[in-house]
Design an enzyme around this catalytic site. Structure first.
Site, short mmCIF file in Angstrom:
data_model
loop_
_atom_site.label_atom_id
_atom_site.label_comp_id
_atom_site.label_asym_id
_atom_site.label_seq_id
_atom_site.Cartn_x
_atom_site.Cartn_y
_atom_site.Cartn_z
N LEU A 1 1.08 -1.10 0.19
CA LEU A 1 0.09 0.12 -0.08
C LEU A 1 0.64 1.61 -0.08
O LEU A 1 1.68 1.16 0.25
CB LEU A 1 -0.94 -0.01 1.44
CG LEU A 1 -1.74 -1.12 1.88
CD1 LEU A 1 -2.89 -0.62 2.40
CD2 LEU A 1 -2.70 -0.88 -0.25
N TYR A 19 13.42 11.05 3.00
CA TYR A 19 13.19 9.46 2.70
C TYR A 19 13.85 9.05 3.82
O TYR A 19 13.03 8.72 5.04
CB TYR A 19 13.65 8.99 1.33
CG TYR A 19 12.53 7.96 0.54
CD1 TYR A 19 11.08 7.96 0.41
CD2 TYR A 19 12.96 7.19 1.77
CE1 TYR A 19 10.59 7.01 0.47
CE2 TYR A 19 12.00 5.81 2.02
CZ TYR A 19 10.58 5.81 0.79
OH TYR A 19 9.83 5.17 1.06
N LEU A 68 11.72 3.63 -8.29
CA LEU A 68 11.36 3.98 -9.64
C LEU A 68 10.31 4.42 -9.66
O LEU A 68 9.59 4.82 -8.60
CB LEU A 68 10.75 2.92 -10.16
CG LEU A 68 11.52 1.02 -10.54
CD1 LEU A 68 11.08 -0.14 -10.23
CD2 LEU A 68 12.49 1.70 -11.07
P1 NAI Z 1 1.44 3.53 -5.90
O1 NAI Z 1 1.31 4.30 -5.85
O2 NAI Z 1 1.61 2.64 -7.25
O3 NAI Z 1 0.72 1.69 -5.37
C1 NAI Z 1 -0.08 2.27 -4.19
C2 NAI Z 1 -1.12 0.97 -4.27
O4 NAI Z 1 -2.00 1.46 -3.03
C3 NAI Z 1 -1.93 0.63 -5.32
O5 NAI Z 1 -3.20 -0.53 -5.91
C4 NAI Z 1 -3.17 1.67 -4.67
O6 NAI Z 1 -4.75 1.05 -5.33
C5 NAI Z 1 -2.92 0.96 -3.48
N1 NAI Z 1 -4.12 1.69 -2.52
C6 NAI Z 1 -3.77 3.09 -1.53
N2 NAI Z 1 -4.38 3.42 -0.50
C7 NAI Z 1 -5.44 1.79 0.02
C8 NAI Z 1 -6.54 2.57 0.39
N3 NAI Z 1 -6.61 3.04 1.44
N4 NAI Z 1 -6.74 0.76 0.18
C9 NAI Z 1 -6.61 -0.56 -0.45
N5 NAI Z 1 -5.91 -0.30 -1.29
C10 NAI Z 1 -5.04 0.98 -1.35
O7 NAI Z 1 3.19 2.84 -5.36
P2 NAI Z 1 4.01 2.20 -5.24
O8 NAI Z 1 5.25 3.01 -5.66
O9 NAI Z 1 4.26 1.09 -5.71
O10 NAI Z 1 4.26 1.89 -3.72
C11 NAI Z 1 4.18 0.80 -3.02
C12 NAI Z 1 5.18 -0.01 -2.04
O11 NAI Z 1 6.76 0.47 -2.51
C13 NAI Z 1 5.03 1.50 -0.73
O12 NAI Z 1 5.15 0.93 0.32
C14 NAI Z 1 7.13 2.14 -1.50
O13 NAI Z 1 6.78 3.48 -0.14
C15 NAI Z 1 7.19 0.80 -1.81
N6 NAI Z 1 8.90 1.26 -2.69
C16 NAI Z 1 7.95 2.19 -3.94
C17 NAI Z 1 9.32 2.53 -4.73
C18 NAI Z 1 9.48 3.20 -5.75
O14 NAI Z 1 10.39 3.64 -5.82
N7 NAI Z 1 7.97 3.79 -6.20
C19 NAI Z 1 10.28 2.06 -3.93
C20 NAI Z 1 11.05 0.72 -2.63
C21 NAI Z 1 9.60 0.72 -2.05
#
Ligand code: NAI
Length: 396
Positions: free
Chosen positions: A139, A235, A273
């Site tokens: 999430l 961060y 990413l």
């Molecule tokens: P994203 O924004 O692409 O995906 C978020 C997901 O959470 C979506 O499927 C959305 O529908 C869901 N979501 C949000 N609020 C919700 C709720 N209340 N109920 C149900 N679903 C909900 O984000 P991303 O970047 O894929 O991030 C996912 C994880 O990966 C996070 O913990 C982030 O910190 C981590 N991360 C991200 C990096 C990046 O560079 N994007 C790098 C390393 C870790």
């Protein structure tokens, strides 16, 4: 409707259904081209399954390992005269491809932080699959309503202790400029931990255990980020970093509660990413632009799908997770390679609006951002009418 990008700051308020479907097809092809994942997961629950890392986890598990998947997300359905969100169209396309491949896929659209969704999902999981062997927690949300108290918490992206001045990229114009971000105040840190920390992950796993919905040797994985010193004030050492520390606290607690099952909880540190979540973080998009240039030149650039395929294939499925000293899986290993970081740091010092195109991959950043919303995909006629009221089959 004819759908074109409408960008407001760091979000795009439109999404193209056919473009999102093409993006899903591309990600499936990446996994299929690598062949089956030996000993991969078979029954997987993905919380945050519609975009970014969670979506890529769902695709890698389904199309690399023939896994049955349940996906939970919070997305906006499309209507005949109004675009749905990209995550909605991604999920519609994912389910259609899963059905073609004979794979079980069921989705839930609602607030994953709520008790209601947890109960609905677990009831369906028990009825359809009995138990799951893998739970992905992915999430990313700006707010959370606490399921017991009803209190609404808001996460902020701020440094802790003192203001942070840095170079920053205006992703709309490509201008590199200085910004100063004021430090967290009041209960900013606690609020951010309440949203992006481990509390809700723990509630999910507790609820799954109580329902006997986790298979023997079940694994659960949540995602984190560390990154380079240039971004640490906003961060790793900022409010979001405090939340990620809390995620690691919960990982250790979950390890204990999963031990009787022979199970394991992991935090996987992933690569920086372009996703909807990361584009909202100040300073990080400039770092990503410089990083993409270096890693593409090296031939080591990966997107979410390559990262998640590698996580399952090389770390989780074959018994070689290669944890670091703190017990975390490091799938950010190629990003953090010293020579990659040295080059990015060198360029960071001198990057400006004028030389960004040469030192960084701003074009790549922009194209990745647009692709998140289904724009810029090959083979799509963006001037043609398209049906924006596409259904997610299991939610129809
Ligand atoms: P994203 O924004 O692409 O995906 C978020 C997901 O959470 C979506 O499927 C959305 O529908 C869901 N979501 C949000 N609020 C919700 C709720 N209340 N109920 C149900 N679903 C909900 O984000 P991303 O970047 O894929 O991030 C996912 C994880 O990966 C996070 O913990 C982030 O910190 C981590 N991360 C991200 C990096 C990046 O560079 N994007 C790098 C390393 C870790």
């Amino acid at each position: 409707m004819i759908v074109s990008p409408k960008i407001r700051g760091f979000i795009c308020t439109t999404a193209h259904p056919d473009g999102c479907a093409a993006h899903i097809a591309e990600q499936i092809a990446v996994v299929r081209n690598r062949g089956p994942i030996p000993n991969g997961p078979k029954k997987v629950l993905v919380i945050g399954a519609s975009t970014g890392y969670g979506l890529a986890s769902r695709i890698a598990a389904a199309f690399g390992s023939n896994a049955a998947t349940i996906g939970v997300f919070f997305e906006k359905p499309g209507e005949p005269d109004r675009c749905g969100s990209a995550g909605w169209y991604n999920s519609a396309a994912f389910e259609k491809e899963a059905a073609k491949a004979g794979l079980y896929a069921r989705s839930f659209n609602g607030d994953a932080f709520s008790d209601t969704i947890k109960a609905e999902v677990i009831a369906a999981l028990k009825a359809d699959l009995g138990q799951v062997d893998t739970v992905i927690y992915s999430l990313a949300s700006p707010r959370r309503t606490h399921p017991k108290t009803g209190e609404v918490f808001k996460s902020v992206l701020k440094p802790v202790g003192e203001p942070f001045s840095s170079k920053n990229l205006n992703t709309g114009t490509g201008a590199v400029h200085e910004i100063t971000i004021e430090p967290a105040a009041g209960d900013d840190i606690d609020q951010t931990i309440a949203v992006m920390g481990g509390d809700d992950w723990q509630l999910w796993i507790d609820a799954l255990l109580a329902a006997d919905a986790l298979a023997p040797n079940a694994q659960t994985i949540a995602y984190s980020y560390i990154g380079p010193v240039e971004t640490w004030p906003i961060y790793k050492n900022g409010t979001i970093g405090r939340a990620k520390e809390d995620l690691e606290r919960v990982q250790r607690a979950l390890d204990l509660s999963l031990a009787p099952l022979g199970g394991k909880a992991w935090v996987s540190v992933n690569k920086a990413l372009v996703t909807q979540a990361s584009s909202a973080i100040p300073v990080v998009p400039l770092y990503i632009s410089l990083l993409y240039k270096v890693m593409k030149e090296e031939g080591t650039h990966e997107d979410c799908i390559e990262q998640m395929d590698r996580l399952f294939r090389e770390r989780l499925a074959n018994g070689t997770p290669q944890p670091d000293d703190a017990g975390r899986i490091r799938i950010d290993d190629w990003e953090m390679t010293p020579h990659v970081q040295a080059l990015v740091a060198e360029r960071w010092k001198i990057v400006s609006t004028e030389n960004l195109a040469e030192l960084g991959d701003f074009a790549g950043y922009q194209s990745s951002f647009l692709r998140l919303f289904g724009f810029g995909l090959n083979g799509i006629d963006y001037s043609a009418e398209t049906d924006t009221s596409v259904a997610v089959p299991s939610l129809a």
